[in-house]
Motif scaffolding. Structure first.
Motif, PDB file in Angstrom:
ATOM      1  N   ASN A   1       0.816  -1.210   0.000  1.00 64.07           N
ATOM      2  CA  ASN A   1       0.000   0.000   0.000  1.00 64.07           C
ATOM      3  C   ASN A   1       0.853   1.264   0.000  1.00 64.07           C
ATOM      4  OD1 ASN A   1       0.991   0.004   2.596  1.00 64.07           O
ATOM      5  ND2 ASN A   1      -0.978   0.438   3.573  1.00 64.07           N
ATOM      6  N   GLY A   2       2.180   1.098  -0.178  1.00 66.16           N
ATOM      7  CA  GLY A   2       3.055   2.248  -0.305  1.00 66.16           C
ATOM      8  C   GLY A   2       3.774   2.656   0.951  1.00 66.16           C
ATOM      9  N   GLN A   3       3.510   1.982   2.078  1.00 63.06           N
ATOM     10  CA  GLN A   3       4.180   2.334   3.322  1.00 63.06           C
ATOM     11  C   GLN A   3       4.340   1.097   4.193  1.00 63.06           C
ATOM     12  OE1 GLN A   3       1.709   5.244   5.252  1.00 63.06           O
ATOM     13  NE2 GLN A   3      -0.164   4.141   4.790  1.00 63.06           N
ATOM     14  N   VAL A   4       5.339   1.147   5.069  1.00 57.16           N
ATOM     15  CA  VAL A   4       5.610   0.034   5.984  1.00 57.16           C
ATOM     16  C   VAL A   4       5.101   0.440   7.347  1.00 57.16           C
ATOM     17  CG1 VAL A   4       7.374  -1.461   6.993  1.00 57.16           C
ATOM     18  CG2 VAL A   4       7.646  -0.607   4.651  1.00 57.16           C
ATOM     19  N   GLU A   5       4.041  -0.255   7.824  1.00 53.37           N
ATOM     20  CA  GLU A   5       3.378   0.154   9.046  1.00 53.37           C
ATOM     21  C   GLU A   5       2.939  -1.073   9.815  1.00 53.37           C
ATOM     22  OE1 GLU A   5       0.047   2.435   7.735  1.00 53.37           O
ATOM     23  OE2 GLU A   5      -0.495   0.980   6.210  1.00 53.37           O
ATOM     24  N   VAL A   6       2.051  -0.848  10.784  1.00 48.01           N
ATOM     25  CA  VAL A   6       1.667  -1.918  11.694  1.00 48.01           C
ATOM     26  C   VAL A   6       0.995  -3.077  10.964  1.00 48.01           C
ATOM     27  CG1 VAL A   6      -0.530  -0.837  12.239  1.00 48.01           C
ATOM     28  CG2 VAL A   6       0.473  -2.423  13.858  1.00 48.01           C
ATOM     29  N   GLU A   7       0.213  -2.789   9.910  1.00 45.91           N
ATOM     30  CA  GLU A   7      -0.438  -3.872   9.180  1.00 45.91           C
ATOM     31  C   GLU A   7       0.589  -4.824   8.586  1.00 45.91           C
ATOM     32  OE1 GLU A   7      -1.247  -0.757   8.952  1.00 45.91           O
ATOM     33  OE2 GLU A   7      -3.368  -0.593   9.508  1.00 45.91           O
ATOM     34  N   ASP A   8       1.719  -4.282   8.135  1.00 47.56           N
ATOM     35  CA  ASP A   8       2.766  -5.134   7.576  1.00 47.56           C
ATOM     36  C   ASP A   8       3.412  -5.993   8.660  1.00 47.56           C
ATOM     37  OD1 ASP A   8       2.793  -4.058   4.763  1.00 47.56           O
ATOM     38  OD2 ASP A   8       3.208  -2.226   5.858  1.00 47.56           O
ATOM     39  N   ALA A   9       3.568  -5.441   9.862  1.00 44.48           N
ATOM     40  CA  ALA A   9       4.137  -6.224  10.962  1.00 44.48           C
ATOM     41  C   ALA A   9       3.235  -7.389  11.327  1.00 44.48           C
ATOM     42  CB  ALA A   9       4.373  -5.333  12.184  1.00 44.48           C
ATOM     43  N   VAL A  10       1.917  -7.157  11.308  1.00 49.32           N
ATOM     44  CA  VAL A  10       0.980  -8.236  11.615  1.00 49.32           C
ATOM     45  C   VAL A  10       1.030  -9.303  10.528  1.00 49.32           C
ATOM     46  CG1 VAL A  10      -1.453  -8.797  11.931  1.00 49.32           C
ATOM     47  CG2 VAL A  10      -0.505  -6.746  12.977  1.00 49.32           C
ATOM     48  N   VAL A  11       1.087  -8.881   9.276  1.00 49.68           N
ATOM     49  CA  VAL A  11       1.180  -9.836   8.170  1.00 49.68           C
ATOM     50  C   VAL A  11       2.475 -10.637   8.262  1.00 49.68           C
ATOM     51  CG1 VAL A  11       1.393 -10.040   5.667  1.00 49.68           C
ATOM     52  CG2 VAL A  11      -0.319  -8.522   6.654  1.00 49.68           C
TER      53      VAL A  11
END
Length: 322
Positions: free
Chosen positions: A93-103
């Motif tokens: 989605n263009g940024q590295v954030e909490v959703e990526d850590a959960v994934v």
């Protein structure tokens, strides 16, 4: 695909190579043109579930080395294909954030012996327990309306290794209370109350989401890159009772590891001072209304007896309050 050899034997006729370009679902349909050119053969359709690759160093393992690469891009913006910030932008989605850590955590320790993917949330395991408690470790408390209290998410384990704490606390009735999930600032303690308390941890990844008073609940994330997380308090936040009633604060565990989740029950009552602020006349009127609108009460208590009770309430009051 077609074949012009009428004597072709059974077996593998064609090979189709499929390439997963990005995460998501992709359905490949096959058509029997002898039957229909527009309706696919329902027995031949194949659905591919493309997932982002968590093995960032491509050594067929998902471990601390991959998370070390992931951490270099934490909170990066402007991630674009083909690299997507070194693969750290897992949801692209263009940024590295909490959703990526959960994934990323969904496939933690992938490739190790006996690893099994468990995408569903499993909430029962006696060896790993997460609980919501108050400062006295109670799971049932009483709180006056208008008051606040600190609640803690705790962990008890029996040798279970935990490196990522990813959890949400939810209110059963957000109309009765709220959670302050702004991060605590030790230099301005009145500006926020939420804390990540896991030890050891890498504070760079602390997340309190989404950073304002949220009426549904609070999402908390904490990560320890090198050592397992100790048992005890993992996080805390402040809950405020806003209306009378019972509220349950429950947990959702977003990791693949199964765990038993224990809630806290909060009985919210009106403070005595607030209860006595109404005039006796208002109290008498309320008691009369309660009796008139309650068939069960009328059945169990004679009207004369209820009227006598109301009179005793009125006679016991200070005349100045009438």
């Amino acid at each position: 695909f077609y074949n012009d050899d009428l004597n072709r034997q059974t077996g593998q006729w064609f090979v189709v190579d499929y390439r997963a370009d990005r995460p998501g679902y992709c359905q490949v349909n096959f058509y029997q043109h002898s039957t229909s050119w527009t309706t696919p053969d329902p027995n031949q359709s194949i659905t591919f579930v493309n997932i982002a690759n968590r093995d960032l160093n491509q050594d067929n393992l998902v471990n601390h080395q991959d998370f070390n690469l992931f951490s270099r891009y934490w909170l990066s913006q402007g991630c674009v294909e083909p690299s997507w910030c070194g693969g750290a932008d897992l949801n692209q989605n263009g940024q590295v954030e909490v959703e990526d850590a959960v994934v990323f955590a969904e496939y933690w320790l992938w490739g190790t012996p006996n690893w099994q993917h468990a995408p569903q949330i499993i909430q029962s395991d006696p060896n790993l327990v997460f609980a919501v408690v108050d400062a006295n470790e109670l799971s049932e408390i009483t709180l006056y309306v208008g008051n606040s209290t600190s609640l803690y998410i705790t962990k008890q384990s029996d040798g279970q290794v935990l490196n990522i704490f990813s959890m949400e606390a939810l209110l059963s009735d957000p109309n009765l209370g709220s959670i302050d999930n702004t991060e605590i600032d030790l230099n301005a303690p009145n500006d926020g109350t939420a804390q990540i308390l896991i030890s050891p941890r890498d504070v760079f990844f602390d997340y309190y989401g989404p950073g304002y008073t949220q009426y549904e609940g609070i999402y908390l994330l904490g990560i320890s890159l090198w050592e397992p997380i100790d048992d005890g308090a993992l996080a805390s936040f402040v809950y405020t009772a806003e209306q009378p009633g019972d509220v349950v604060v429950s947990l959702i565990h977003y990791e693949a590891q199964p765990a038993r989740l224990e809630s806290i029950l909060i009985h919210q009552i009106v403070p005595p001072a607030a209860a006595s602020s109404a005039s006796v006349a208002e109290t008498v009127e309320l008691l009369e209304e309660i009796y008139d609108n309650s068939e069960d009460l009328q059945t169990s208590v004679p009207e004369e007896e209820w009227d006598s009770f109301i009179e005793s309430v009125a006679e016991s009051a200070d005349p100045n309050q009438l």
